[in-house]
Motif scaffolding. Structure first.
Motif, mmCIF file in Angstrom:
data_model
loop_
_atom_site.group_PDB
_atom_site.id
_atom_site.type_symbol
_atom_site.label_atom_id
_atom_site.label_comp_id
_atom_site.label_asym_id
_atom_site.label_seq_id
_atom_site.Cartn_x
_atom_site.Cartn_y
_atom_site.Cartn_z
ATOM 1 N N ASN A 104 -0.535 5.900 -8.780
ATOM 2 C CA ASN A 104 0.157 5.518 -7.653
ATOM 3 C C ASN A 104 0.333 4.001 -7.905
ATOM 4 O O ASN A 104 -0.332 3.212 -8.485
ATOM 5 N N THR A 152 0.088 1.351 -6.169
ATOM 6 C CA THR A 152 -0.856 0.341 -5.745
ATOM 7 C C THR A 152 -2.151 0.311 -6.727
ATOM 8 O O THR A 152 -2.650 -0.914 -7.144
ATOM 9 N N ARG A 153 -2.634 1.753 -7.020
ATOM 10 C CA ARG A 153 -3.795 1.725 -7.890
ATOM 11 C C ARG A 153 -3.258 1.171 -9.199
ATOM 12 O O ARG A 153 -4.115 0.471 -10.004
ATOM 13 N N HIS A 154 -2.328 1.571 -9.644
ATOM 14 C CA HIS A 154 -1.741 1.032 -10.866
ATOM 15 C C HIS A 154 -1.536 -0.464 -11.133
ATOM 16 O O HIS A 154 -1.984 -1.250 -12.234
ATOM 17 N N SER A 204 -7.391 0.348 -3.322
ATOM 18 C CA SER A 204 -6.942 -0.499 -4.261
ATOM 19 C C SER A 204 -6.332 -1.918 -3.735
ATOM 20 O O SER A 204 -6.485 -3.003 -4.340
ATOM 21 N N PHE A 205 -5.705 -1.861 -2.763
ATOM 22 C CA PHE A 205 -5.121 -3.122 -1.957
ATOM 23 C C PHE A 205 -6.120 -4.102 -1.736
ATOM 24 O O PHE A 205 -6.051 -5.229 -2.009
ATOM 25 N N TRP A 235 6.771 8.075 -10.881
ATOM 26 C CA TRP A 235 5.564 8.570 -10.247
ATOM 27 C C TRP A 235 5.743 9.987 -9.758
ATOM 28 O O TRP A 235 6.999 10.417 -9.348
ATOM 29 N N ILE A 244 0.915 -1.052 0.255
ATOM 30 C CA ILE A 244 -0.210 -0.177 0.112
ATOM 31 C C ILE A 244 0.831 1.474 -0.264
ATOM 32 O O ILE A 244 1.458 1.627 0.901
ATOM 33 N N TYR A 245 0.980 1.785 -1.234
ATOM 34 C CA TYR A 245 1.854 3.068 -1.429
ATOM 35 C C TYR A 245 0.949 4.248 -0.818
ATOM 36 O O TYR A 245 0.316 5.063 -1.558
ATOM 37 N N GLN A 246 1.042 4.468 0.405
ATOM 38 C CA GLN A 246 0.119 5.604 1.126
ATOM 39 C C GLN A 246 0.826 6.773 1.194
ATOM 40 O O GLN A 246 1.406 7.235 2.316
ATOM 41 N N PRO A 288 -5.267 4.187 -2.191
ATOM 42 C CA PRO A 288 -4.361 3.180 -2.274
ATOM 43 C C PRO A 288 -4.759 1.879 -1.292
ATOM 44 O O PRO A 288 -4.542 0.580 -1.815
ATOM 45 N N ALA A 330 0.403 11.260 -6.661
ATOM 46 C CA ALA A 330 -0.756 10.451 -6.402
ATOM 47 C C ALA A 330 -2.227 10.479 -7.077
ATOM 48 O O ALA A 330 -2.611 9.325 -7.223
#
Length: 385
Positions: free
Chosen positions: A53, A55-57, A239-240, A46, A29-31, A236, A49
């Motif tokens: 992002n 995680t979304r990607h 998305s996770f 990147w 999770i790239y928070q 993110p 965000a």
């Protein structure tokens, strides 16, 4: 992007698998809201965000792979996804929508996009001959659901796609009810696929999300611009969670459908039931078409009780099945479309398209089938008193 033979493997290993920095099998999770850059114009792919992002990607790459599309886009809700897609159109354009379609789709067209001069019309998309005759020069897209919400009407997606391409029109399919595990509209000729990922893709009633997949680089560029410019992106953490939910989609959907088929047959043979709407039953509207374009009939069922059975008593008598909005979670849910999911459609229009006040919609979960049938039986019995 790996090339797996079966979708069951792609659900788990597709898209961006794991983390190359640590070896973690799950994408982290790239928070973060922003990314440090090495210098002017030098970054690691990147920047900010909202624009992208990791995680979304990973999620967007996964859904594109599952739907066999060129690119995927993740949004903060199913309606945010629909809104982004409808933002492709301009003043004077007309969008044809299925006669029975999610009430929120109707609402955003009727109350929001109509203010900007984008028109819409309800048509029976299951009748290809009639639909062809309704095409005018201002029609730029056909937006359909198959099976549709809430009457489970089946539309020949390949047939619509052929007609649309002959007339320079986009075909947009809301694939929420079926998921890419059961049906892949892009392979049938659609241009855009939309999901309320809140439902089966998430699968656990713990997130709100929307996904879009497109079949061309041109549409990908246009929709990517809209996503970034309007900013309705998925966070993110959600998305996770959605990636995690998708990993078990195959096993969940198999159980959902197994239970749904048993419930549909039970309702079909029940003396208290007036009508059952389920495309997995032989003889149902669109059964043959659905068998051709989908793996099975899915896990959504609508039905009506005969008089003098009282639906309000039926709803209040259910013990296991919860009365609630939404669908597609592991738990079974029931709703009353006329006052819940489709309340935004005017009463006269609901009656015109067949959504009666007696209609009951079931989202069949993965509980014990014996417990589900028992709950339905006792609630139907109570509704007669």
């Amino acid at each position: 992007m790996a090339n797996y033979k079966d979708i069951e493997s792609t659900l788990i290993h597709g898209g961006v698998y794991g983390d190359r920095f640590t070896g973690a099998v799950n994408v982290p999770i790239y928070q973060t809201s922003t990314f440090e850059q090495e210098g002017l114009g030098k970054h690691k792919g990147w920047e900010y965000a909202r624009t992208g992002n990791p995680t979304r990607h990973a999620l967007e790459t996964l859904i594109a792979e599952l739907e066999k599309g060129k690119a995927g886009f993740a949004f903060s809700s199913g309606m945010a996804a629909i809104t982004a897609v409808l933002s492709l159109f301009q003043t004077g354009d007309r969008v044809i929508i299925s006669r029975n379609v999610y009430g929120g789709t109707f609402r955003v067209l009727d109350k929001i996009f109509r203010n900007f001069g984008i028109k819409y019309s309800f048509e029976d998309t299951s009748d290809l001959k009639s639909l062809t005759q309704k095409l005018s020069k201002d029609v730029k897209a056909i937006l359909l659901e198959s099976p549709a919400n809430p009457l489970l009407t089946v539309t020949d997606i390949a047939g619509i796609g052929k007609i649309a391409k002959e007339n320079g029109i986009l075909t947009i399919v809301d694939n929420t009810f079926m998921t890419p595990y059961l049906q892949r509209p892009l392979e049938l000729g659609a241009d855009i696929v939309v999901h309320s990922a809140t439902k089966y893709l998430g699968g656990h009633s713990d997130l709100i999300a929307g996904l879009v997949v497109v079949n061309s680089e041109e549409l990908a560029e246009r929709l990517g611009f809209i996503q970034n410019a309007t900013g309705g992106i998925l966070a993110p953490f959600d998305s996770f969670l959605l990636i995690r939910g998708i990993k078990t989609l195959a096993v969940r959907m198999d159980r959902h459908v197994e239970n749904a088929q048993a419930v549909a047959k039970y309702l079909q043979n029940h003396e208290a039931v007036k009508q059952v709407y389920y495309p997995g039953l032989e003889g149902a509207q669109g059964y043959e078409v659905n068998q051709k374009q989908g793996k099975n009939g899915g896990a959504m069922i609508s039905f009506e009780l005969k008089a003098p059975y009282k639906i309000s008593k039926f709803f209040s008598s259910l013990k296991l099945i919860a009365l609630a909005e939404s669908l597609g979670g592991v738990e079974s849910l029931v709703c009353h479309p006329a006052t819940m999911t489709h309340a935004s459609i005017p009463e006269e229009k609901r009656k015109e398209i067949g959504i009666s006040d007696a209609l009951i919609r079931l989202s069949i979960g993965i509980e014990s089938i014996q417990d589900l049938l028992f709950d339905l039986e006792q609630a139907i019995g109570e509704s007669e008193k």
